[in-house]
Each structure stands twice: as structure tokens, then as C-alpha cells.
Design an enzyme around this catalytic site. Structure first.
Site, PDB file in Angstrom:
ATOM      1  N   ASN A   5      17.496   0.146  13.358  1.00 33.63           N
ATOM      2  CA  ASN A   5      16.573   0.012  12.227  1.00 33.63           C
ATOM      3  C   ASN A   5      17.163   0.818  11.080  1.00 33.63           C
ATOM      4  O   ASN A   5      17.514   1.981  11.261  1.00 33.63           O
ATOM      5  CB  ASN A   5      15.200   0.577  12.647  1.00 33.63           C
ATOM      6  CG  ASN A   5      14.184   0.551  11.523  1.00 33.63           C
ATOM      7  OD1 ASN A   5      14.333  -0.173  10.548  1.00 33.63           O
ATOM      8  ND2 ASN A   5      13.143   1.348  11.673  1.00 33.63           N
ATOM      9  N   GLU A  24      -3.936  -4.624  -8.177  1.00 33.80           N
ATOM     10  CA  GLU A  24      -4.070  -4.667  -6.716  1.00 33.80           C
ATOM     11  C   GLU A  24      -4.578  -6.051  -6.286  1.00 33.80           C
ATOM     12  O   GLU A  24      -4.121  -6.607  -5.278  1.00 33.80           O
ATOM     13  CB  GLU A  24      -5.023  -3.546  -6.267  1.00 33.80           C
ATOM     14  CG  GLU A  24      -5.372  -3.527  -4.793  1.00 33.80           C
ATOM     15  CD  GLU A  24      -4.174  -3.444  -3.849  1.00 33.80           C
ATOM     16  OE1 GLU A  24      -3.052  -3.157  -4.294  1.00 33.80           O
ATOM     17  OE2 GLU A  24      -4.367  -3.711  -2.644  1.00 33.80           O
ATOM     18  N   HIS A  59      -1.864 -11.026 -27.285  1.00 36.22           N
ATOM     19  CA  HIS A  59      -0.491 -10.635 -27.634  1.00 36.22           C
ATOM     20  C   HIS A  59       0.537 -11.449 -26.849  1.00 36.22           C
ATOM     21  O   HIS A  59       1.697 -11.067 -26.797  1.00 36.22           O
ATOM     22  CB  HIS A  59      -0.289  -9.134 -27.384  1.00 36.22           C
ATOM     23  CG  HIS A  59      -1.178  -8.281 -28.245  1.00 36.22           C
ATOM     24  ND1 HIS A  59      -1.036  -8.186 -29.598  1.00 36.22           N
ATOM     25  CD2 HIS A  59      -2.250  -7.516 -27.928  1.00 36.22           C
ATOM     26  CE1 HIS A  59      -1.980  -7.385 -30.085  1.00 36.22           C
ATOM     27  NE2 HIS A  59      -2.725  -6.965 -29.082  1.00 36.22           N
ATOM     28  N   ARG A 101       5.449  -4.825  11.921  1.00 31.93           N
ATOM     29  CA  ARG A 101       6.365  -4.036  11.088  1.00 31.93           C
ATOM     30  C   ARG A 101       7.469  -4.892  10.459  1.00 31.93           C
ATOM     31  O   ARG A 101       8.041  -4.519   9.443  1.00 31.93           O
ATOM     32  CB  ARG A 101       7.035  -2.947  11.953  1.00 31.93           C
ATOM     33  CG  ARG A 101       6.075  -1.894  12.442  1.00 31.93           C
ATOM     34  CD  ARG A 101       6.758  -1.028  13.479  1.00 31.93           C
ATOM     35  NE  ARG A 101       7.981  -0.457  12.967  1.00 31.93           N
ATOM     36  CZ  ARG A 101       8.068   0.667  12.273  1.00 31.93           C
ATOM     37  NH1 ARG A 101       6.982   1.360  12.007  1.00 31.93           N
ATOM     38  NH2 ARG A 101       9.227   1.109  11.841  1.00 31.93           N
ATOM     39  N   LYS A 127      -2.707  -8.637  -3.732  1.00 30.45           N
ATOM     40  CA  LYS A 127      -3.320  -9.221  -2.512  1.00 30.45           C
ATOM     41  C   LYS A 127      -3.201 -10.743  -2.537  1.00 30.45           C
ATOM     42  O   LYS A 127      -2.881 -11.367  -1.533  1.00 30.45           O
ATOM     43  CB  LYS A 127      -4.805  -8.868  -2.389  1.00 30.45           C
ATOM     44  CG  LYS A 127      -5.176  -7.483  -2.004  1.00 30.45           C
ATOM     45  CD  LYS A 127      -4.760  -7.033  -0.646  1.00 30.45           C
ATOM     46  CE  LYS A 127      -3.389  -6.478  -0.588  1.00 30.45           C
ATOM     47  NZ  LYS A 127      -3.052  -5.164  -0.888  1.00 30.45           N
ATOM     48  N   CYS A 147      12.116  -3.360  10.752  1.00 33.63           N
ATOM     49  CA  CYS A 147      12.456  -3.645  12.144  1.00 33.63           C
ATOM     50  C   CYS A 147      11.710  -2.679  13.070  1.00 33.63           C
ATOM     51  O   CYS A 147      11.402  -1.560  12.687  1.00 33.63           O
ATOM     52  CB  CYS A 147      13.940  -3.415  12.376  1.00 33.63           C
ATOM     53  SG  CYS A 147      14.958  -4.261  11.195  1.00 33.63           S
TER      54      CYS A 147
HETATM   55  C1  F6R Z   1       0.543  -4.318  -0.137  1.00 36.68           C
HETATM   56  C2  F6R Z   1       1.301  -3.503   0.776  1.00 36.68           C
HETATM   57  C3  F6R Z   1       2.528  -2.847   0.278  1.00 36.68           C
HETATM   58  C4  F6R Z   1       2.449  -1.343   0.606  1.00 36.68           C
HETATM   59  C5  F6R Z   1       3.743  -0.638   0.199  1.00 36.68           C
HETATM   60  C6  F6R Z   1       3.659   0.844   0.433  1.00 36.68           C
HETATM   61  O1  F6R Z   1      -0.543  -4.935   0.500  1.00 36.68           O
HETATM   62  O2  F6R Z   1       0.933  -3.341   1.903  1.00 36.68           O
HETATM   63  O3  F6R Z   1       2.697  -3.051  -1.082  1.00 36.68           O
HETATM   64  O4  F6R Z   1       1.353  -0.819  -0.083  1.00 36.68           O
HETATM   65  O5  F6R Z   1       4.806  -1.174   0.935  1.00 36.68           O
HETATM   66  O6  F6R Z   1       3.423   1.140   1.771  1.00 36.68           O
HETATM   67  P1  F6R Z   1       2.956   2.587   2.207  1.00 36.68           P
HETATM   68  O7  F6R Z   1       1.601   2.807   1.622  1.00 36.68           O
HETATM   69  O8  F6R Z   1       2.960   2.568   3.695  1.00 36.68           O
HETATM   70  O9  F6R Z   1       3.946   3.574   1.637  1.00 36.68           O
END
Ligand code: F6R
Length: 584
Positions: free
Chosen positions: A100, A461, A484, A27, A465, A2
Site C-alpha cells: 500500500n 459539501e 458575474h 478503502r 455528495k 489499498c
Molecule cells: C467525501 C469524502 C472525501 C474525504 C477526504 C478526506 O465524501 O469522503 O472527500 O472527506 O478524502 O478524508 P479524511 O477526512 O479521512 O481525511
């Protein structure tokens, strides 16, 4: 998560609050609302949807009054609905709140308030909080006392803003971010500097366990015991003012495209030197993070072991409280976080501190909660990352981990950053194949990503994505594990991305690709070398083999972005996700 924003000053508050919410929408974003205090009362308008939709439907920015609070919600308690959206009134209608975080003991508080005759319309913990405030205000008629009395009853992590009918604006911070932008005759109280950076770069970073009362243009800060705290105004770093998409269609594409530049800015030499010394003398070394940051942490295990000959244990932050390898006394924990606000990471850090460990952090937001909890901090310096999916912050995290490794091993690696930057530019320019592939995969439901050794965390990763941006089920598999179990999934409906640069893993990974191809699956090879097993070859440039991880993730970021466009999803704001995950 939030976003909260408050304004108290001499300007009309509503357009300011709406603009701030638009800037912070990344956010968290399922519903929107603002409350404005005018001459006679507090008015609330709110609904589900994006800021622009709710603004247009409800004429949010036309509300009149110079004091107000606003919120974008990412649902935690209660489903996404108008009644659960913030702000919430107290029963008297004379107090309104935005919040929040999570009040963990809200059910118990709610039962107690019900006994006192309070009624509730929503399912939220926030409505409980505002009524507790009303109860305490009715009893004390004093706002400072009301706040101290209220927080003494709360469990959980929270930041909230409250407007009282007399025009007082109060803000309370407990383990969730709170920053105040300061301008002549105006205060902007925000979760994020993006909430006010267009207006002012003078800021007060409110410390944890502090609260603020603003009345008649006077601002007072107190700690949770009620002691007065002197405000400390600092300047917000300039690059955080750069929050425009420019000519790019989306922030995500802009941020992917910035990487040739951002990788050159990661970490300054003095900090690398300082952190390297601390790491070299550490008794036990751990590294933690969430999501993408954890994937970067996993890469460090390969770099530190292979080149620096140092053992490091990566632990997912959310698992650290339950990890059997608990942090030993006097250890060193490296915490990686783009935002510096992830609740799981902050929790992991607090656990480590209990065993007297030193905290070294790699962060993009220099004034974040994590930096305040750390003994040493290195900055990613990659500028604001607005797209919810982490892209440029990931490669900057890797660069810092490479630099630390190289320092410890006395420059045993040949890290030519200009060459890396050039290679990334070449991948970005040559994206026509990637666009074609994005079109081809738009209808599929499952995709697998294979890698071995250091390329397996990159495969993880990549899968993250693809999931986030395309909503396709994507799974990373260590190439050697295929036989496996996962080989049972391979048939002609399946696409498999093989991360396969020409290094020591090359031949074995190619063998895995052939095993999959024999079952009819389509193979997408990401490599500097073509091979007939690939149905699609995404070429990456030749570079020193230890640097391939930094290059091979770029085409997958692009593929995820273009496939999101093909599927008509919004790459900047994937459903159900939030950029800064400040709840556990
Ligand atoms: C993936 C992504 C999330 C953040 C995770 C940690 O693209 O954005 O998995 O990597 O929420 O966020 P931070 O790095 O801000 O602690």
C-alpha cells in the site's frame, strides 16, 4: 486506498484473509488477490473485480495453508488489470508481496534491477519492490538484513507485507497504516482494525518506521535501524467493532440515519476545554483538511469570526505545500480528518511542524497516524464510517467546531443539541419528497447548488455528495456570484438547489433564485420557509439560525443517496474513489 492483510498462525489462512478483505473493501477496490504459503510453495490467485466476485470465480477461500497475505488494490501505477493486481511474486517465485503506498523512485530501481537480469511482467512499483527484496535476500540470506537494506533504497510512502518461502512473514511501515491483531497462536497484520476486529480486540499499533518479522509464532518488532522494539498490546475501542449494516440496504443510509445519535457523542468536554485553551492562546491559527473535512474547516471560519472573534485561515491540505500564506513560526494548526490517514493532511501537518507549530486534531480514528503526530486530539466518536462518502463524520466535525466556538465565546450561542438531534430525525423521517426528487433528477447531467455566507461551504459539501454518489456534474456557487458569470449556464435543462434558511442571507438568496427562475431553470429550495419561486420545496425544521448548517446538509445527503439508487450506482462504493486516501 489499498488494503493489506496478512495472517500467520495455526488456522487456514485463506478464508480469514478473504473475510478481512471484504470488511476493508471500502478503502479501495478495483482488484483483489491473496498469496498462501503451503508445504512446498507460495501460491498466488488474483483478478480484477470485487472481493465477492473474485472469491467465487477463483475459489480464493479454498486455498490451503496457515500463512498468507491479501490485498485489495486501488490503482496508482498501471491500469486496473490482472497482471497489475497484488500479490506479486519475485522472479524466483519464492517471495510474494502486497503493498500500500507509492515507491517514488521505482523507475530508477527497475532500471538497476534490469541490469542485474530481473524481468518484469506488470507496470507496478510493487513488482520492483519484491525483486529488490529478492536481490537483497539472495545476497544476505537474512530476512532482517534484507529488510533494512531494502528500505534504505526506497523513496516514497509505503507499507508492505512479504512472505518468504521458509514461511516467514515480514511487514514494514513507512507513513501508511499498519496494525497487528493478536490472538493466541495467531497474528493478523492489517491496514485497518476492521481487518481483524471480528477475531480479536487485542492490537499492536506499529509505529512509523518500524518493521515486524513473524516466524514460528514469534513476533519481533524493529525500528528502521534494526533495534529491537518492545510490543505494546492495547485494546481496540469497542465501537469500531460495529461494522454491520443491520437492516439498512447500504452503509451510507445507515450512517446518514445515525446522525441524530452521533451528533450527541461528538467530542468530550475535557478535550474541548483543553483544545479551546490552546486555540485561545494561539499566535496564528490555521485549519486544514481534505474533501468533506475541508468543507467543515471552511465552516469554522464563519463560526470563529462571527462568534469567537478569532481569525482562522482554512487551507486545503493538498494546497498547503504551495500556499502563499505559509504557516508562520509558532502557529497552531487544526487538522480535521475522519480517517486520520489522509496523506495530504499528514503532509500538511509535517510542514506545519517544521515551523514549530502546535497540531490540534479532530479525528474519528483515535489511533490513526494523525493522532500520533498531534499535540492534542478530539475524537468524533461517531463509530466506523464505511460508506465512502463522508456523512455522519461531517456533522460530528461541525458539532465539535461549534462546541469549541461556544466555549471561546463564553456560551454566546444557544446550542441545544437535543433540539438539533430532533430536527435531524424529522428530516430523516419526512423523506418522501426527497425520494420523488431523486427520481426526477436521475437523468440530468448538471446541477448547481447555491448558498451565501456560512451556507456556501454547505453548498460545496452538497455538490461533493451529489458528484460522488450520483456522478452528476454538481457545482457550488456563492449566490452573489451568479451574475458575474454562472447565470450564463441557466436554462430550462438546469436544476439549481438553493440553500436558503430564514436568516440574514435569506432575502438575497431568494433574489438569486428568482433571477435563475427567470431563465427557465428548476429551483429546489431547502428552507424552513416555502416560497413560490421553488419548484420543489424541501422543508427543514425551524431552529436557532446559527444551527441551520447542521440541518440543511441532511436532505442533500439523502437526495444524493436516493438518486444513486435511481441511477443504479452503488452508494457505498462510488467508482474510482477510496475511503482513506493514503497516497498523495
Ligand atoms: C467525501 C469524502 C472525501 C474525504 C477526504 C478526506 O465524501 O469522503 O472527500 O472527506 O478524502 O478524508 P479524511 O477526512 O479521512 O481525511
Amino acid at each position: 486506498m489499498c488494503s493489506i492483510i496478512g495472517y500467520s498462525g495455526i488456522k487456514n489462512a485463506a478464508p480469514i484473509l478473504v473475510r478481512s478483505l471484504e470488511k476493508m473493501e471500502y478503502r479501495g477496490y478495483d482488484s483483489v488477490g491473496i498469496a498462501i504459503k503451503n508445504d512446498s510453495m507460495i501460491n498466488v490467485k488474483k483478478d480484477i473485480g470485487k472481493v465477492s466476485e473474485v472469491k467465487n470465480n477463483l475459489n480464493l477461500d479454498k486455498m490451503s495453508g496457515t500463512i498468507g497475505i491479501g490485498h485489495t488494490r486501488w490503482a496508482t501505477h498501471g491500469k486496473v488489470s490482472k497482471k497489475n493486481a497484488h500479490p506479486h511474486y519475485s522472479n524466483s517465485g519464492k517471495i510474494a508481496i502486497v503493498h500500500n503506498g507509492i515507491i517514488e523512485n521505482f523507475q530508477q530501481l527497475k532500471s538497476e534491477l534490469k541490469l542485474d537480469g530481473f524481468k518484469f511482467e506488470s507496470d507496478t512499483d510493487t513488482e520492483v519492490l519484491v525483486n529488490l527484496i529478492q536481490k537483497n535476500y539472495d545476497e544476505t540470506s537474512n530476512i532482517k538484513e534484507t529488510i533494512t537494506k531494502t528500505i534504505s533504497k526506497l523513496q516514497g510512502h509505503y507499507t508492505f507485507l512479504v512472505i518468504f518461502e521458509d514461511g516467514t512473514l515480514a511487514a514494514v511501515r513507512f507513513h501508511e497504516p499498519l496494525i497487528i491483531g493478536v490472538e493466541k497462536n495467531s497474528y493478523y497484520i492489517s491496514s485497518d482494525v476492521l481487518g481483524f476486529i471480528e477475531k480479536t480486540d487485542d492490537a499492536i499499533y506499529i509505529d512509523n518506521e518500524n518493521f515486524v518479522i513473524i516466524n514460528d509464532h514469534n513476533l519481533d518488532i524493529f525500528d528502521f535501524k534494526g533495534n529491537s522494539i518492545k510490543p505494546n498490546i492495547t485494546k481496540v475501542s469497542k465501537e469500531f467493532a460495529d461494522v454491520y449494516k443491520g437492516d439498512y440496504a447500504h452503509f451510507t443510509l445507515k450512517e446518514i440515519s445515525e446522525q441524530p445519535k452521533t451528533i450527541l457523542q461528538a467530542g468530550d468536554d475535557a478535550r474541548i476545554e483543553e483544545i479551546t485553551e490552546r486555540i485561545s492562546s494561539a499566535r496564528n491559527l490555521y485549519i486544514t483538511g481534505s474533501g468533506t473535512s475541508y468543507n467543515a474547516a471552511r465552516i469554522s471560519k464563519f463560526l470563529f469570526s462571527n462568534f469567537a472573534k478569532i481569525k482562522i485561515e482554512p487551507i486545503i491540505s493538498s494546497e498547503l505545500p504551495f500556499s502563499p500564506d505559509s504557516i508562520e513560526e509558532d502557529s497552531t494548526l487544526i487538522a480535521i480528518s475522519q480517517s486520520g490517514e489522509s496523506a495530504d493532511v499528514l503532509d500538511a501537518v509535517r510542514i506545519a511542524k517544521k515551523s514549530n507549530s502546535k497540531i490540534l486534531s479532530i479525528i474519528n480514528h483515535p489511533n490513526s497516524s494523525l493522532s500520533q503526530e498531534s499535540d492534542s486530539v478530539i475524537n468524533l466518536n461517531c463509530g466506523p464510517e464505511i460508506g465512502v462518502a463522508a456523512t455522519k463524520s461531517f456533522t460530528s466535525q461541525l458539532v465539535i467546531l461549534y462546541k469549541i466556538t461556544n466555549k471561546i465565546c463564553n456560551k454566546c450561542m444557544n446550542l441545544d443539541w437535543d433540539k438539533v438531534s430532533q430536527c435531524i430525525s424529522n428530516v430523516l423521517k419526512d423523506d418522501s419528497n426527497i425520494k420523488k426528487l431523486a427520481n426526477e433528477i436521475k437523468e440530468i447531467t448538471d446541477i448547481y447548488v447555491l448558498g451565501r455566507g456560512i451556507h456556501f461551504p454547505i453548498a460545496q459539501e452538497a455538490a461533493l455528495k451529489l458528484k460522488e454518489l450520483t456522478y452528476i456534474h454538481a457545482e457550488a456557487i456563492p449566490a452573489g456570484e451568479l451574475k458575474h458569470g454562472p447565470l450564463a449556464l441557466m436554462d430550462s435543462n438546469v436544476y439549481v438547489i438553493i440553500i436558503n434558511p430564514d436568516d440574514e442571507t435569506y432575502q438575497n438568496t431568494l433574489n438569486s433564485a428568482n433571477e435563475i427562475k427567470a431563465r427557465g431553470a428548476k429551483i429546489i429550495g431547502i428552507s424552513n420557509k416555502n416560497n413560490e419561486v421553488y419548484d420543489f420545496w424541501i422543508k427543514i425544521p425551524d431552529i436557532n439560525e446559527e444551527l441551520y448548517p447542521l440541518i440543511e446538509i441532511i436532505p442533500i445527503q439523502l437526495l444524493s443517496y436516493y438518486a444513486a439508487l435511481e441511477k443504479n450506482t452503488d452508494p457505498d462504493y462510488p467508482r474510482n474513489l477510496a475511503k482513506s486516501v493514503t497516497v498523495k
